[in-house]
Design a protein around this motif. Sequence first.
Motif, mmCIF file in Angstrom:
data_model
loop_
_atom_site.group_PDB
_atom_site.id
_atom_site.type_symbol
_atom_site.label_atom_id
_atom_site.label_comp_id
_atom_site.label_asym_id
_atom_site.label_seq_id
_atom_site.Cartn_x
_atom_site.Cartn_y
_atom_site.Cartn_z
ATOM 1 N N TRP A 81 44.968 52.397 46.768
ATOM 2 C CA TRP A 81 44.199 53.650 46.699
ATOM 3 C C TRP A 81 44.368 54.287 45.315
ATOM 4 C CZ3 TRP A 81 40.724 54.310 50.247
ATOM 5 C CH2 TRP A 81 40.939 53.885 51.563
ATOM 6 N N ASP A 82 45.554 54.156 44.740
ATOM 7 C CA ASP A 82 45.822 54.767 43.433
ATOM 8 C C ASP A 82 45.332 53.895 42.287
ATOM 9 O OD1 ASP A 82 47.110 56.783 44.765
ATOM 10 O OD2 ASP A 82 49.094 55.856 44.605
ATOM 11 N N LYS A 83 45.372 52.563 42.483
ATOM 12 C CA LYS A 83 45.025 51.644 41.391
ATOM 13 C C LYS A 83 43.984 50.634 41.860
ATOM 14 C CE LYS A 83 48.988 52.457 38.796
ATOM 15 N NZ LYS A 83 49.781 52.345 37.736
ATOM 16 N N PRO A 84 42.747 51.099 42.151
ATOM 17 C CA PRO A 84 41.737 50.169 42.659
ATOM 18 C C PRO A 84 41.325 49.102 41.654
ATOM 19 C CG PRO A 84 40.797 52.370 42.316
ATOM 20 C CD PRO A 84 42.262 52.499 42.116
ATOM 21 N N GLN A 85 41.215 49.468 40.369
ATOM 22 C CA GLN A 85 40.781 48.469 39.375
ATOM 23 C C GLN A 85 41.831 47.371 39.225
ATOM 24 O OE1 GLN A 85 40.747 51.773 38.705
ATOM 25 N NE2 GLN A 85 38.729 52.346 37.925
ATOM 26 N N LEU A 86 43.093 47.787 39.123
ATOM 27 C CA LEU A 86 44.186 46.813 38.974
ATOM 28 C C LEU A 86 44.225 45.886 40.191
ATOM 29 C CD1 LEU A 86 46.830 46.045 37.310
ATOM 30 C CD2 LEU A 86 48.030 47.355 39.069
ATOM 31 N N THR A 87 44.046 46.461 41.380
ATOM 32 C CA THR A 87 44.082 45.670 42.619
ATOM 33 C C THR A 87 42.954 44.628 42.612
ATOM 34 O OG1 THR A 87 44.992 47.595 43.756
ATOM 35 C CG2 THR A 87 44.096 45.859 45.151
ATOM 36 N N ALA A 88 41.754 45.065 42.203
ATOM 37 C CA ALA A 88 40.624 44.125 42.150
ATOM 38 C C ALA A 88 40.846 43.068 41.081
ATOM 39 C CB ALA A 88 39.324 44.887 41.888
ATOM 40 N N ASP A 89 41.374 43.465 39.939
ATOM 41 C CA ASP A 89 41.621 42.496 38.860
ATOM 42 C C ASP A 89 42.559 41.383 39.342
ATOM 43 O OD1 ASP A 89 40.005 43.635 37.005
ATOM 44 O OD2 ASP A 89 41.596 44.602 35.854
ATOM 45 N N ILE A 141 41.028 49.476 50.153
ATOM 46 C CA ILE A 141 40.655 48.729 48.946
ATOM 47 C C ILE A 141 41.386 47.388 48.861
ATOM 48 C CG2 ILE A 141 40.824 48.826 46.403
ATOM 49 C CD1 ILE A 141 40.222 51.967 46.969
ATOM 50 N N TYR A 142 42.662 47.392 49.213
ATOM 51 C CA TYR A 142 43.412 46.132 49.235
ATOM 52 C C TYR A 142 42.699 45.123 50.141
ATOM 53 C CZ TYR A 142 46.916 42.822 50.932
ATOM 54 O OH TYR A 142 47.577 41.677 51.315
ATOM 55 N N ALA A 143 42.332 45.575 51.358
ATOM 56 C CA ALA A 143 41.690 44.687 52.332
ATOM 57 C C ALA A 143 40.376 44.131 51.787
ATOM 58 C CB ALA A 143 41.440 45.455 53.626
ATOM 59 N N ALA A 144 39.599 44.986 51.110
ATOM 60 C CA ALA A 144 38.315 44.532 50.562
ATOM 61 C C ALA A 144 38.532 43.433 49.520
ATOM 62 C CB ALA A 144 37.572 45.715 49.948
ATOM 63 N N THR A 145 39.564 43.578 48.691
ATOM 64 C CA THR A 145 39.801 42.550 47.663
ATOM 65 C C THR A 145 40.265 41.238 48.298
ATOM 66 O OG1 THR A 145 42.120 43.197 47.249
ATOM 67 C CG2 THR A 145 40.419 44.264 45.897
ATOM 68 N N LYS A 146 41.031 41.333 49.384
ATOM 69 C CA LYS A 146 41.503 40.108 50.043
ATOM 70 C C LYS A 146 40.368 39.419 50.803
ATOM 71 C CE LYS A 146 45.776 39.583 48.846
ATOM 72 N NZ LYS A 146 46.366 38.323 48.369
ATOM 73 N N ALA A 147 39.451 40.226 51.368
ATOM 74 C CA ALA A 147 38.282 39.633 52.029
ATOM 75 C C ALA A 147 37.460 38.874 51.003
ATOM 76 C CB ALA A 147 37.450 40.722 52.692
ATOM 77 N N CYS A 148 37.356 39.448 49.821
ATOM 78 C CA CYS A 148 36.603 38.806 48.742
ATOM 79 C C CYS A 148 37.295 37.500 48.323
ATOM 80 C CB CYS A 148 36.498 39.788 47.575
ATOM 81 S SG CYS A 148 35.523 39.146 46.242
ATOM 82 N N GLN A 149 38.616 37.542 48.224
ATOM 83 C CA GLN A 149 39.370 36.320 47.881
ATOM 84 C C GLN A 149 39.071 35.200 48.886
ATOM 85 O OE1 GLN A 149 43.879 35.898 46.882
ATOM 86 N NE2 GLN A 149 43.768 35.533 49.058
ATOM 87 N N GLY A 150 39.056 35.567 50.169
ATOM 88 C CA GLY A 150 38.794 34.572 51.214
ATOM 89 C C GLY A 150 37.394 33.979 51.081
ATOM 90 N N MET A 151 36.411 34.833 50.789
ATOM 91 C CA MET A 151 35.030 34.341 50.614
ATOM 92 C C MET A 151 34.968 33.390 49.427
ATOM 93 S SD MET A 151 32.651 37.636 51.202
ATOM 94 C CE MET A 151 33.111 38.818 52.420
ATOM 95 N N LEU A 152 35.668 33.752 48.346
ATOM 96 C CA LEU A 152 35.677 32.877 47.169
ATOM 97 C C LEU A 152 36.272 31.515 47.521
ATOM 98 C CD1 LEU A 152 36.821 35.534 44.558
ATOM 99 C CD2 LEU A 152 34.653 34.284 44.511
ATOM 100 N N GLY A 153 37.345 31.542 48.299
ATOM 101 C CA GLY A 153 37.981 30.282 48.710
ATOM 102 C C GLY A 153 37.010 29.400 49.483
ATOM 103 N N GLU A 154 36.272 30.024 50.417
ATOM 104 C CA GLU A 154 35.284 29.252 51.206
ATOM 105 C C GLU A 154 34.215 28.678 50.297
ATOM 106 O OE1 GLU A 154 33.416 31.374 54.426
ATOM 107 O OE2 GLU A 154 35.364 31.949 55.253
#
Length: 313
Positions: A81-89, A141-154
């Motif tokens: 929540w505090d560091k959304p850009q860093l988390t996404a990066d 935000i953490y969850a959204a980035t991990k969902a994206c990671q999973g989609m990339l893996g697929e």
Amino acid sequence: MKALIIGAAGFVGGHLINHLAADCGYEVYATKLAHETLETENASVHNLDILDKNAVSELLNEIKPDEIYHLAAQSSVRLSWDKPQLTADINIKGTINVLEAVRDSGCSPKILLVGSGEEYGYLQPDEIPVKEDTLLRAGNIYAATKACQGMLGEIYARAYGMDIIMVRAFNHIGPGQSDIFVIADFCRQTVLAELGKKEPVISVGNLAAQRDFTDVRDIVRAYSSLMKSGKSGQTYNVGSGTARSIQQMLDMILEKSSVSIEVRQDQARMRPSDVPVIAADISRIKNDTGWSPCIPLDRTIDDIMDYWREREK
Ligand code: A2R
């Protein structure tokens, strides 16, 4: 068999190194960030920042691993929540760097991408325990980035025929976890009160939220079982299958305390958005690998309390 663990200086990494080296007899390579410390006799340790794609490529070419366990992440929901850009990066760009470096390397290791049960987000009562094909409605935000990671893996598995397995790990707990996570935090606060190093008051956030807690030592066994017999391109839940409220967990911890402790609500510990109930359906991993968790919760909490008693004495 050569295993490379990326992001091994975190909570899971140390347990995974020990499991792969001691129980599986692997040659283990582990990475950490330059500022981190990772002392182990069970792995050869390298510095690596996954935001530097060339560095990832160089390391892969040097080691040529058979298996890659990708643990590196900004893994705190609160910090996201505090560091959304860093988390996404770190969680998205960093994962792409790892996958692209593997593509460029000319080798074809099996890759485990570690995501999170948080990816499911707002579950309806009839969706619990949650199966892997449930719609993802990430609640932070953490969850959204991990969902994206999973989609990339697929996508990488399908588009390039890469051998990639995705995990959605539910809350893991155990000795060695940072006290930015709730159970470690409660255990540490309790131990500090026992030792007379703080007043006998424990500050808590939302106690009603229900989560699926599993011992980290069971989690790392799940990861190596998936590497052995998980299906490529598939996503697997890894958890206990049981939802427990934070209140229940707190009660178990306080029962083990040698002093009586007052529980105090602290607004600063409340999150902007908290998903009420999360629990995993773990039939897929059980069916495909034969894995199931075996460490009782009571023993896990004893071990966490002993870890903090040793650290804080
Ligand atoms: O954030 P730090 O300084 O604690 O370092 C974390 C590290 N890390 C990185 N490694 C390489 N390049 C980066 N740019 C980078 N940024 C952070 O990854 C930490 O040492 C490690 C992840 O460990 P933990 O945060 O302790 O996560 P844990 O509990 O070991 O879970 C492993 C995986 C993560 O992907 C979670 O999101 C997932 O399981 O549930």
